[in-house]
Design a protein around this motif. Sequence first.
Motif: not given
Length: 174
Positions: A37-45, A55-66, A17-21
């Motif tokens: 999504d590894p292609k998304s820009e990191p973001f928090e709000s 709100v958190r956009h995490i720029a990593r593969k889901f396998q690497d996120v706990d 969902g990096h371009l259109q969550p």
Amino acid sequence: MAAYFVDGCATIVEIGGHLQPVSGFLRHVPEEFVCIDPKSEPFESDKLDGEPCRVRHIARKFQDVDLELQPGSYGLVFVGYSLKAFGSQDAVGQKLFSLIDNSAITVLEFSPNLQRASDQMQSLLKRPETETVCSLDFSIEDGAFETTEYGTRRLVVLRPRSGSSDLQNMVTHA
């Protein structure tokens, strides 16, 4: 369509969902929205659509996120599902199964004509831990996309076999 099925979930986790969550299509404001999504820009709000929401956009593969998620407390969304392996971890494996099995509801949208996605979906759909509550086939007819392997789409909604009757009522009375 994916936003409809996670309506009312206090937490929504989106893989991709990096371009259109999906957050832009929600009919309610959850307490928390996480897009991985590894292609998304990191973001928090602390707001979504002007309302309180973590709100958190995490720029990593889901396998690497706990994530610290309570079982049954979140909706899980994959729009454009087509996972790739991450290092030595398979795209489809225990981490993905755990996310799906512990969600209140999972929405998977993919191209059945894309071999990788179709093969992975078969392994997800035949698991006895979940049941399909809805499956929709549709096509994108935009003059360009429709002529590719991505033009035909399928949306599948899963829940754990021990799913709540409230969720069943929500889906069957839609």
